[in-house]
Write an enzyme that holds these catalytic residues in place. Structure first.
Site, PDB file in Angstrom:
ATOM      1  N   HIS A   1       0.856  -1.196   0.000  1.00  0.00           N
ATOM      2  CA  HIS A   1       0.000   0.000   0.000  1.00  0.00           C
ATOM      3  C   HIS A   1       0.880   1.230   0.000  1.00  0.00           C
ATOM      4  CE1 HIS A   1      -4.191  -1.495   1.458  1.00  0.00           C
ATOM      5  NE2 HIS A   1      -3.635  -2.330   0.607  1.00  0.00           N
TER       6      HIS A   1
ATOM      7  N   TYR B   1      -9.093   5.252   8.303  1.00  0.00           N
ATOM      8  CA  TYR B   1      -9.232   5.488   9.744  1.00  0.00           C
ATOM      9  C   TYR B   1     -10.218   6.652   9.883  1.00  0.00           C
ATOM     10  CZ  TYR B   1      -4.733   2.996  10.474  1.00  0.00           C
ATOM     11  OH  TYR B   1      -3.708   2.077  10.507  1.00  0.00           O
TER      12      TYR B   1
ATOM     13  N   PRO C   1      -3.788   0.008  18.888  1.00  0.00           N
ATOM     14  CA  PRO C   1      -3.554  -0.430  17.506  1.00  0.00           C
ATOM     15  C   PRO C   1      -3.677   0.672  16.442  1.00  0.00           C
ATOM     16  CG  PRO C   1      -5.621  -1.334  18.360  1.00  0.00           C
ATOM     17  CD  PRO C   1      -4.943  -0.679  19.500  1.00  0.00           C
TER      18      PRO C   1
ATOM     19  N   LYS D   1       1.416  -0.199  15.009  1.00  0.00           N
ATOM     20  CA  LYS D   1       2.834  -0.223  15.382  1.00  0.00           C
ATOM     21  C   LYS D   1       3.275  -1.442  16.213  1.00  0.00           C
ATOM     22  CE  LYS D   1       4.266   3.134  13.200  1.00  0.00           C
ATOM     23  NZ  LYS D   1       4.072   2.355  11.987  1.00  0.00           N
TER      24      LYS D   1
ATOM     25  N   TYR E   1       4.097   6.452  10.032  1.00  0.00           N
ATOM     26  CA  TYR E   1       3.296   5.300   9.616  1.00  0.00           C
ATOM     27  C   TYR E   1       4.154   4.235   8.932  1.00  0.00           C
ATOM     28  CZ  TYR E   1      -0.960   2.847   8.206  1.00  0.00           C
ATOM     29  OH  TYR E   1      -1.970   1.912   8.065  1.00  0.00           O
TER      30      TYR E   1
HETATM   31  P1  RFL Z   1       2.272 -12.048  21.281  1.00  0.00           P
HETATM   32  O1  RFL Z   1       1.776 -12.076  19.872  1.00  0.00           O
HETATM   33  O2  RFL Z   1       1.299 -11.748  22.357  1.00  0.00           O
HETATM   34  O3  RFL Z   1       2.983 -13.443  21.550  1.00  0.00           O
HETATM   35  C1  RFL Z   1       3.390 -13.833  22.847  1.00  0.00           C
HETATM   36  C2  RFL Z   1       3.478 -15.332  22.893  1.00  0.00           C
HETATM   37  O4  RFL Z   1       3.913 -15.719  24.197  1.00  0.00           O
HETATM   38  C3  RFL Z   1       3.128 -16.805  24.614  1.00  0.00           C
HETATM   39  N1  RFL Z   1       3.110 -16.903  26.076  1.00  0.00           N
HETATM   40  C4  RFL Z   1       3.777 -17.854  26.772  1.00  0.00           C
HETATM   41  N2  RFL Z   1       4.609 -18.829  26.375  1.00  0.00           N
HETATM   42  C5  RFL Z   1       5.116 -19.655  27.347  1.00  0.00           C
HETATM   43  N3  RFL Z   1       4.784 -19.553  28.662  1.00  0.00           N
HETATM   44  C6  RFL Z   1       3.957 -18.578  29.097  1.00  0.00           C
HETATM   45  N4  RFL Z   1       3.619 -18.499  30.376  1.00  0.00           N
HETATM   46  C7  RFL Z   1       3.410 -17.665  28.123  1.00  0.00           C
HETATM   47  N5  RFL Z   1       2.584 -16.606  28.212  1.00  0.00           N
HETATM   48  C8  RFL Z   1       2.412 -16.157  26.957  1.00  0.00           C
HETATM   49  C9  RFL Z   1       1.753 -16.522  24.034  1.00  0.00           C
HETATM   50  O5  RFL Z   1       0.938 -17.706  23.970  1.00  0.00           O
HETATM   51  C10 RFL Z   1       2.123 -15.982  22.665  1.00  0.00           C
HETATM   52  O6  RFL Z   1       2.199 -16.984  21.680  1.00  0.00           O
HETATM   53  O7  RFL Z   1       3.462 -10.993  21.455  1.00  0.00           O
HETATM   54  P2  RFL Z   1       4.651 -10.588  20.432  1.00  0.00           P
HETATM   55  O8  RFL Z   1       5.266 -11.808  19.804  1.00  0.00           O
HETATM   56  O9  RFL Z   1       5.459  -9.612  21.172  1.00  0.00           O
HETATM   57  O10 RFL Z   1       3.898  -9.839  19.228  1.00  0.00           O
HETATM   58  C11 RFL Z   1       3.255  -8.612  19.407  1.00  0.00           C
HETATM   59  C12 RFL Z   1       2.065  -8.496  18.470  1.00  0.00           C
HETATM   60  O11 RFL Z   1       1.255  -9.648  18.592  1.00  0.00           O
HETATM   61  C13 RFL Z   1       1.222  -7.240  18.775  1.00  0.00           C
HETATM   62  O12 RFL Z   1       2.049  -6.137  19.079  1.00  0.00           O
HETATM   63  C14 RFL Z   1       0.346  -6.847  17.564  1.00  0.00           C
HETATM   64  O13 RFL Z   1      -0.602  -7.835  17.299  1.00  0.00           O
HETATM   65  C15 RFL Z   1      -0.348  -5.510  17.826  1.00  0.00           C
HETATM   66  N6  RFL Z   1      -1.276  -5.152  16.755  1.00  0.00           N
HETATM   67  C16 RFL Z   1      -0.818  -4.615  15.569  1.00  0.00           C
HETATM   68  N7  RFL Z   1       0.511  -4.445  15.371  1.00  0.00           N
HETATM   69  C17 RFL Z   1       0.975  -3.970  14.170  1.00  0.00           C
HETATM   70  O14 RFL Z   1       2.188  -3.796  14.009  1.00  0.00           O
HETATM   71  N8  RFL Z   1       0.121  -3.679  13.110  1.00  0.00           N
HETATM   72  C18 RFL Z   1      -1.227  -3.834  13.239  1.00  0.00           C
HETATM   73  O15 RFL Z   1      -1.939  -3.614  12.257  1.00  0.00           O
HETATM   74  C19 RFL Z   1      -1.748  -4.280  14.515  1.00  0.00           C
HETATM   75  N9  RFL Z   1      -3.070  -4.459  14.693  1.00  0.00           N
HETATM   76  C20 RFL Z   1      -2.666  -5.348  16.941  1.00  0.00           C
HETATM   77  C21 RFL Z   1      -3.537  -4.976  15.876  1.00  0.00           C
HETATM   78  C22 RFL Z   1      -3.180  -5.919  18.105  1.00  0.00           C
HETATM   79  C23 RFL Z   1      -4.540  -6.087  18.241  1.00  0.00           C
HETATM   80  N10 RFL Z   1      -4.995  -6.681  19.437  1.00  0.00           N
HETATM   81  C24 RFL Z   1      -5.931  -7.734  19.485  1.00  0.00           C
HETATM   82  C25 RFL Z   1      -4.350  -6.370  20.681  1.00  0.00           C
HETATM   83  C26 RFL Z   1      -4.907  -5.131  16.005  1.00  0.00           C
HETATM   84  C27 RFL Z   1      -5.418  -5.654  17.208  1.00  0.00           C
HETATM   85  C28 RFL Z   1      -6.905  -5.763  17.321  1.00  0.00           C
HETATM   86  C1  PHB Z   2      -5.732  -4.609  10.832  1.00  0.00           C
HETATM   87  O1  PHB Z   2      -5.874  -4.796   9.608  1.00  0.00           O
HETATM   88  O2  PHB Z   2      -6.031  -5.484  11.651  1.00  0.00           O
HETATM   89  C2  PHB Z   2      -5.240  -3.297  11.300  1.00  0.00           C
HETATM   90  C3  PHB Z   2      -4.815  -2.347  10.394  1.00  0.00           C
HETATM   91  C4  PHB Z   2      -4.363  -1.116  10.840  1.00  0.00           C
HETATM   92  C5  PHB Z   2      -4.342  -0.851  12.192  1.00  0.00           C
HETATM   93  C6  PHB Z   2      -4.740  -1.801  13.112  1.00  0.00           C
HETATM   94  C7  PHB Z   2      -5.195  -3.036  12.671  1.00  0.00           C
HETATM   95  O3  PHB Z   2      -3.919   0.368  12.625  1.00  0.00           O
END
Ligand code: RFL
Ligand code: PHB
Length: 389
Positions: A72, A200, A292, A296, A384
């Site tokens: 994008h 957004y 989110p 980032k 971004y």
């Molecule tokens: P994770 O993905 O939470 O993985 C952590 C892992 O550790 C495990 N764990 C354990 N393992 C062993 N023993 C234990 N006691 C444990 N406790 C936990 C878990 O099971 C898991 O597998 O962290 P990590 O790897 O640091 O990754 C971070 C990302 O997942 C997170 O920052 C992003 O998903 C945030 N996020 C977004 N980030 C972006 O860069 N771009 C996006 O578009 C974006 N959209 C989002 C998001 C997060 C969202 N939510 C649900 C919070 C959209 C949403 C809705």
């Molecule tokens: C997503 O596609 O899940 C998404 C995209 C942009 C954001 C957060 C989540 O800022």
């Protein structure tokens, strides 16, 4: 069992770090609480910076991303009526990649056996020990048996709720936190996106986001109060609200469909300092959370593990401890700037319960200013696409 680096958590941070260390010839074992399918079932990020896509390319793991992901070169801010396009490519010379976190994780998981990356799933009751000295270890149970894994370093990639950060004594660190008075209700559906770029939107009813995973799969979010129950949002009501908040143009092109997934995520800004305590490092969500807005979180996890793998490679290759000593400060410098951007974009685009008519006018004036100022758009665009490593 003994290894050089024990990684806690096989989310994107843990798996990516594992691959980067294996590529340097370092021995690694990743220990994860959940089963692989559970890890892949979490629908999260969708937008990748070049920070992350470059790492995947460097590892030779970017093939499916380039085939199936969608580059994008811009995105849109909306005030419920009009779209303000941020031309990311023209303003920064870079672009972002729309490719789901689930797919990144799957690619890293699938490549683990061929790269000699051992991942132990379904490990319960994990605890780090002796992290202050130079012979730390973790214990966990699996299949009814207790296991011990000795390592030179432990990397806590276990997310916000994991045990690694909790192993650091309160007196040895400081946390900073802001909890927002709303969450995001997300829906994933097999329908074409309503727009070819993300939108957004700041509507008087609250925030909405139109995103996607592919040409046939859409991801949408709306801001909801924290105590909202998902049962209060049957699909029809959610589609109606999305159409209203995203504005008439998006609404006219919106295809409705059944929810493949629907969930509410709370929003939080959080940083724990420092990101190293003795032989224990924190990386990704275990050390920091961003709301989110701005996409980032996953990208910060990627920059953390890029820095950390470099530091550990220096340590094991040439016995040079400087990278390890400098990791926390280096990572936090980038983390705080992403915290700032995510917090600002969240404030600009959401409806806060305590906001009055003046606050609303400030948001609209801000959006109007952004619409007319290349300088303002450039600031948003460069954050971004991701600040340089
Ligand atoms: P994770 O993905 O939470 O993985 C952590 C892992 O550790 C495990 N764990 C354990 N393992 C062993 N023993 C234990 N006691 C444990 N406790 C936990 C878990 O099971 C898991 O597998 O962290 P990590 O790897 O640091 O990754 C971070 C990302 O997942 C997170 O920052 C992003 O998903 C945030 N996020 C977004 N980030 C972006 O860069 N771009 C996006 O578009 C974006 N959209 C989002 C998001 C997060 C969202 N939510 C649900 C919070 C959209 C949403 C809705
Ligand atoms: C997503 O596609 O899940 C998404 C995209 C942009 C954001 C957060 C989540 O800022």
């Amino acid at each position: 069992m003994k290894t050089q680096v024990a990684i806690v958590g096989a989310g994107p941070a843990g798996l990516l770090l594992g691959h980067l260390l294996r590529a340097e010839g370092i021995e690694v074992v990743v220990v994860e609480r959940a089963a692989p399918d559970y890890v892949l079932g979490r629908i999260r990020a969708g937008v990748l910076e070049t920070t992350l896509t470059d790492l995947l390319d460097r590892l030779g793991l970017g093939e499916r991303m380039h085939a199936e992901g969608i580059p994008h070169d811009g995105f849109n801010l909306a005030d419920g009526e009009r779209l303000i396009r941020i031309d990311v490519a023209a303003l920064t010379g870079r672009e972002v990649m729309v490719y789901g976190q689930t797919e990144v994780t799957r690619d890293l998981m699938d490549a683990a056996p061929s790269r000699g990356l051992e991942v132990i799933y379904e490990a319960a009751d994990l605890a780090p020990h002796d992290v202050e000295g130079d012979a730390p270890y973790i214990t966990y149970t699996k299949g009814g048996a207790q296991h011990r894994l000795d390592a030179r370093f432990i990397c806590g990639c276990d997310g916000y709720h994991g045990p690694s950060r909790k192993a650091i004594p309160a007196s040895a660190g400081q946390h900073y936190e802001k909890v927002y008075p709303f969450g995001w209700l997300g829906i994933l559906a097999d329908v074409p996106p309503c727009n070819h770029e993300l939108i957004y939107a700041n509507h008087a009813n609250g925030f909405a986001l139109a995103s996607m995973r592919s040409a046939t799969r859409s991801r949408y979010y709306i801001q909801v109060p924290l105590d909202e129950k998902i049962e209060e949002w049957p699909d029809d009501r959610l589609w109606d609200e999305l159409a209203l908040r995203l504005g008439p143009d998006a609404a006219a092109h919106m295809t409705r469909g059944n929810a493949l997934e629907k969930s509410i995520a709370p929003l939080r800004s959080f940083v724990f300092e420092p990101m190293r305590h003795g032989s224990l490092f924190l990386a990704g969500d275990s050390a920091h959370i961003v709301p989110p807005t701005g996409a980032k979180g996953l990208n910060l996890a990627a920059s953390d593990v890029a820095y950390l793998s470099e530091a550990l490679a220096r340590y094991f290759r040439s016995n040079d401890p400087d990278g390890v000593a400098g990791y926390s400060a280096r990572a936090l410098a980038r983390v705080w700037k992403a915290e700032r951007f995510s917090w600002q974009l969240t404030r600009l685009m959401h409806r806060f319960p305590e906001a009055d008519a003046f606050d609303r006018r400030m948001q609209l004036a801000d959006l109007d200013y952004i619409a007319s100022s290349v300088a303002a758009q450039t600031t948003i665009a460069e954050n971004y696409v991701g600040l340089p490593l």
